[in-house]
Design a protein around this motif. Structure first.
Motif, PDB file in Angstrom:
ATOM      1  N   SER A 208      74.264  13.842  78.445  1.00 43.96           N
ATOM      2  CA  SER A 208      73.038  14.515  78.878  1.00 43.96           C
ATOM      3  C   SER A 208      72.231  13.675  79.867  1.00 43.96           C
ATOM      4  N   THR A 209      72.803  12.532  80.284  1.00 43.92           N
ATOM      5  CA  THR A 209      72.118  11.665  81.244  1.00 43.92           C
ATOM      6  C   THR A 209      72.686  11.890  82.643  1.00 43.92           C
ATOM      7  N   ALA A 210      71.805  12.150  83.582  1.00 42.77           N
ATOM      8  CA  ALA A 210      72.243  12.359  84.974  1.00 42.77           C
ATOM      9  C   ALA A 210      72.488  11.010  85.650  1.00 42.77           C
ATOM     10  N   ASP A 214      73.994   5.777  92.770  1.00 35.72           N
ATOM     11  CA  ASP A 214      75.251   5.023  92.830  1.00 35.72           C
ATOM     12  C   ASP A 214      76.302   5.545  91.845  1.00 35.72           C
ATOM     13  N   GLY A 215      75.939   6.600  91.140  1.00 42.96           N
ATOM     14  CA  GLY A 215      76.890   7.167  90.177  1.00 42.96           C
ATOM     15  C   GLY A 215      76.863   6.497  88.827  1.00 42.96           C
ATOM     16  N   ASN A 216      75.929   5.576  88.598  1.00 39.29           N
ATOM     17  CA  ASN A 216      75.835   4.868  87.311  1.00 39.29           C
ATOM     18  C   ASN A 216      74.922   5.622  86.350  1.00 39.29           C
ATOM     19  N   LEU A 217      75.164   5.377  85.076  1.00 38.39           N
ATOM     20  CA  LEU A 217      74.352   6.025  84.038  1.00 38.39           C
ATOM     21  C   LEU A 217      73.403   5.005  83.421  1.00 38.39           C
ATOM     22  N   TYR A 218      72.155   5.414  83.281  1.00 41.19           N
ATOM     23  CA  TYR A 218      71.187   4.552  82.600  1.00 41.19           C
ATOM     24  C   TYR A 218      70.544   5.377  81.482  1.00 41.19           C
ATOM     25  N   ILE A 219      70.799   4.943  80.237  1.00 36.49           N
ATOM     26  CA  ILE A 219      70.272   5.666  79.075  1.00 36.49           C
ATOM     27  C   ILE A 219      69.032   4.938  78.589  1.00 36.49           C
ATOM     28  N   ASN A 220      67.909   5.636  78.562  1.00 32.50           N
ATOM     29  CA  ASN A 220      66.686   4.994  78.084  1.00 32.50           C
ATOM     30  C   ASN A 220      66.287   5.532  76.716  1.00 32.50           C
ATOM     31  N   ILE A 221      65.575   4.708  75.985  1.00 32.03           N
ATOM     32  CA  ILE A 221      65.220   5.027  74.591  1.00 32.03           C
ATOM     33  C   ILE A 221      64.331   6.252  74.488  1.00 32.03           C
ATOM     34  N   ASP A 222      63.502   6.482  75.506  1.00 34.68           N
ATOM     35  CA  ASP A 222      62.555   7.610  75.441  1.00 34.68           C
ATOM     36  C   ASP A 222      63.280   8.954  75.402  1.00 34.68           C
TER      37      ASP A 222
END
Length: 422
Positions: A208-210, A214-222
């Motif tokens: 569910s993370t866009a 650069d095509g990388n995924l960053y998942i944040n706690i919020d």
């Protein structure tokens, strides 16, 4: 078909299984069974997501027997019969190993049918269940099986499994996946000992993370907190967690631990089980506090009535008050002991007839029968007390009420002594 991350993560050897060190650690019983290649009838029970199916699969693949797998939620007796029809096949010359998941869904007749072939050795059974086997599995099967309990995984074990899940996910996405440091800890807390749930949360968070530019995924706690706010409460009415929580609740109050009492009350409140809480508080007031603080039942009854009138969420407040009143009160079980001892006497002893002077005398002819003739009315005497026999002759010296060693009951003892001496 794209397999779920939880399936990709499923271990293929014991060394990859996280947790359950009491079963799979060094020199533990299951680890030794696997190492020695020994196969016996086994029942694995414990909460979901703790490795029962995984370990059963690993064990099954270590055997030289013909392996069949059934899930009792969908399998029928005919499925078992079909397996047994193949038992004379050359591929079954070393016997059949039946892995039966969720065995508690097999009824008594189905379990009895299995028993015959377990006894003959045609079938070696590995069964798993989320329910207490002593409540749901045929006693004859239990007596022929070794029972292993799987426990909730610790937060550390869950985090270890999550790291493995991340490694697999990174390979699937072929991209860089970054995340906040406290995300895995938060997911582990939410999962409440269930690795499968933890992996599912992680997987959904990734999908569910866009990706960034650069095509990388960053998942944040919020984002995770927004979608997953509450952890699972392990409380299923009329199952082990239900009875265990109620038991811990009463024992904590009896043990005069207000913090533990409130903790277990909170579990019951989260389960919205108002009736059970109210009933339990009322019985504790009499069973465990009793004569040490006789007014406790009055306070608790008022709190219980208020809770029923209010309903949740406000009901939690009077319930907490009642719990703390009981947990911090002096304790005595003298009332319960007294009535239980008297009932036991009535059931097992010849207690005899009620003394004549205590019998009903409110009718014409009672005096001729000797009913109530020698009765002494205590209010006609000093201190409203007169010495006379009340128990039947056969048990006239019986003593049921043994006062507890608390201030209230010791005051009762002194009062009783004073009126008798005078």
């Amino acid at each position: 078909m794209n397999k779920p991350l939880a399936d990709k993560l499923r271990p293929t050897c014991i060394e990859e299984v996280v947790g359950q060190n009491h079963l799979l650690g060094k020199n533990s019983i299951l680890k030794n069974i696997i190492s020695n290649g020994y196969m016996t009838n086994m029942i694995f029970f414990g909460p979901p997501g703790t490795g029962k199916t995984t370990v059963a699969n690993i064990l099954a693949n270590k055997t030289n027997k013909k392996i069949y797998k059934l899930n009792a939620t969908t399998a029928s007796l005919e499925d078992v019969k079909e397996i047994l029809r193949n038992s004379d096949d050359l591929t079954c010359r070393n016997g059949i190993l039946l892995y039966l998941d969720e065995i508690q869904y097999f009824n008594k007749k189905q379990q009895q049918y299995l028993l015959e072939f377990i006894e003959s050795g045609k079938i070696t059974l590995i069964a798993s269940t989320t329910e207490n086997p002593y409540h749901h599995i045929h006693k004859a099967i239990l007596s022929r099986s070794n029972i292993f309990e799987f426990k909730y995984l610790s937060k550390e074990d869950i985090i270890k499994g999550l790291y493995r899940g991340l490694d697999i996910a990174k390979k699937d996405f072929d991209t860089k996946i970054e995340f906040d440091d406290d995300i895995l800890d938060y997911i582990a807390t939410l999962s409440n000992g269930d690795l499968r749930r933890a992996i599912n949360i992680l997987e959904l968070s990734i999908y569910s993370t866009a990706p960034d530019e650069d095509g990388n995924l960053y998942i944040n706690i919020d984002s995770i907190k927004q979608n997953f706010k509450n952890k699972v409460v392990n409380f299923d009415k009329f199952k082990d967690d239900y009875y265990d929580t109620i038991s811990a609740f009463q024992k904590s109050i009896r043990g005069s631990d207000p913090d533990a009492s409130i903790h277990y009350l909170a579990r019951l409140v989260e389960a919205q089980d108002l009736i059970t809480i109210c009933r339990r508080l009322l019985v504790i007031a009499c069973e465990d506090v009793g004569m040490a603080y006789p007014n406790a039942i009055t306070i608790v009854k008022s709190c219980v009535d208020a809770a029923k009138e209010l309903g949740f969420p406000e009901a939690r407040i009077p319930l907490a008050q009642a719990t703390l009143v009981l947990a911090t009160s002096p304790k005595s079980n003298s009332a319960m002991n007294a009535i239980d001892k008297a009932i036991q006497d009535i059931k097992t002893n010849d207690v005899g007839d009620i003394p004549k002077h205590l019998k009903d005398a409110h009718y014409l002819g009672a005096e001729k029968l000797g009913r109530g003739v020698e009765y002494k009315y205590p209010h006609n005497y000093d201190n409203n007390y007169v010495n006379q026999q009340y128990l039947p002759d056969n048990i006239k010296d019986a003593r049921y009420y043994i006062p507890g060693k608390n201030k209230m009951e010791q005051n009762i003892v002194q009062y009783q002594k004073s009126i008798r001496n005078k």
